[in-house]
Design an enzyme around this catalytic site. Structure first.
Site, PDB file in Angstrom:
ATOM      1  N   GLY A  83       0.827  -1.212   0.000  1.00 21.85           N
ATOM      2  CA  GLY A  83       0.000   0.000   0.000  1.00 21.85           C
ATOM      3  C   GLY A  83       0.853   1.249   0.000  1.00 21.85           C
ATOM      4  CE  LYS A 141       1.182 -12.919  -6.025  1.00 20.47           C
ATOM      5  NZ  LYS A 141       2.163 -12.179  -5.203  1.00 20.47           N
ATOM      6  CB  THR A 149       5.306 -14.409  -5.992  1.00 20.08           C
ATOM      7  OG1 THR A 149       4.712 -13.190  -6.434  1.00 20.08           O
ATOM      8  CG2 THR A 149       4.852 -14.689  -4.574  1.00 20.08           C
TER       9      THR A 149
END
Length: 332
Positions: free
Chosen positions: A13, A190, A247
């Site tokens: 964020g 993922k 990731t």
């Protein structure tokens, strides 16, 4: 000037708030912890992005109404399993004309709803206003202004373009598409595949093993996505294979790191005790597995990860379970 409200002061964020600010948008952030809000107002977020200065044009508050007032774009960056409760608390402050951007990558426990579906249901936001942002976006690298690309997906492409234009500093390139389902599902699944890759590495396995898990994980994601009506091409793009590679392979990935610790012999509780940030795949793997079962889709990697995380199965036993499955055609 475009104004954005970012709800959530975690690493992603905050990094995306910096993307917006560097793109010329005035940003107000909402956080529940006063100490983090104070840090943001002082020009950094030491709890989540230590040592990285934030650009000018970002302020923060603990008052949701103050954060949302007059916003053209509202960004939701809270942990996925808390979204419903958060929207119940302050969803009413979201301006009725604002584009609502979801940064969250999960599937809700109990309902198996994607985050955009929760936003529509609880926040009363029309799907035409909901944009899903996803891609290979490791927060620390974005905050350091390292070049990256992403996908802004919305059923109304003009709304996706509005968000993309507000998210386009020199180091961040957003593409648009209309496949919300595929973009969103890729981001959720993922994380679970990254847990499996981390476990494999923790067990001492090499690149062949990890590449095999990534590739077959992509196949599981694609099968599930197609069953839900997604565009197959999305899984070959930034939100699909791009985010999956980042990731699964980066030491900055919380989910890969969580799996790594599991593979090295730590219990889920022990990993949680030493982890300050959310590994979304740990909470979402059960709901993603349920979603797959509801649609008759076989997802053996996701099934085995859920068995480790929620049923206490040993990671080393997962490998045997996957390798001893019946032989089949790769594309079936």
């Amino acid at each position: 000037m475009t104004t954005a409200a970012v709800f959530g002061t975690g690493s992603w964020g905050t990094a995306y708030a910096a993307v917006l600010a560097d793109g010329g948008t005035d940003v107000r952030m909402w956080g529940r912890r006063q100490e983090v809000v104070d840090q943001v107002n002082a020009g950094s977020n030491e709890d989540y992005l230590p040592g990285i200065p934030l650009p000018q044009g970002i302020s923060a508050t603990t008052d949701p109404a103050e954060a949302a007032a007059g916003a053209d774009i509202v960004v939701l960056a809270v942990p996925s399993q808390t979204l419903r409760a958060n929207l119940t608390d302050w969803g009413s402050v979201i301006p009725s004309s604002a584009a609502v951007v979801s940064l969250m990558k999960g599937v809700e426990l109990g309902t198996t709803k994607r985050m955009s579906e929760v936003i529509a249901e609880v926040g009363g936001v029309a799907p035409e206003r909901i944009v899903v942002l996803s891609g290979p976006n490791l927060a620390k690298e974005i905050a350091q202004k390292q070049p990256a690309a992403s996908v802004a997906a919305c059923v109304d492409e003009s709304v996706a373009e509005l968000v993309a234009k507000a998210s386009n500093p020199p180091y961040f390139r957003p593409y648009t598409n209309t496949d919300v389902v595929g973009t969103e599902l890729s981001g959720a699944v993922k994380n679970v595949i990254a847990l499996a890759v981390g476990m494999a590495e923790g067990l001492g396995m090499g690149d062949n093993s990890k590449a095999s898990i990534i590739t077959r994980g992509l196949a599981e994601t694609t099968r599930l996505g197609m069953a839900l009506g997604a565009d197959q091409m999305t899984f070959a793009g930034l939100a699909g294979v791009g985010d999956l590679i980042a990731t699964c392979m980066s030491p900055l990935s919380r989910n890969r790191t969580f799996g790594l610790n599991l593979g090295r012999g730590m219990s889920v509780e022990e990993v949680v005790a030493v982890t300050k940030q959310t590994a979304e795949g740990v909470k979402s793997c059960e709901s993603i597995l349920q979603l797959a079962e509801d649609h008759g889709v076989r997802v053996p990697i996701i099934e085995q990860v859920a068995a480790v995380v929620h049923d206490g199965r040993a990671p080393k036993d997962v490998v045997g379970a996957l390798m001893l499955r019946e032989l089949k055609n790769e594309t079936d």
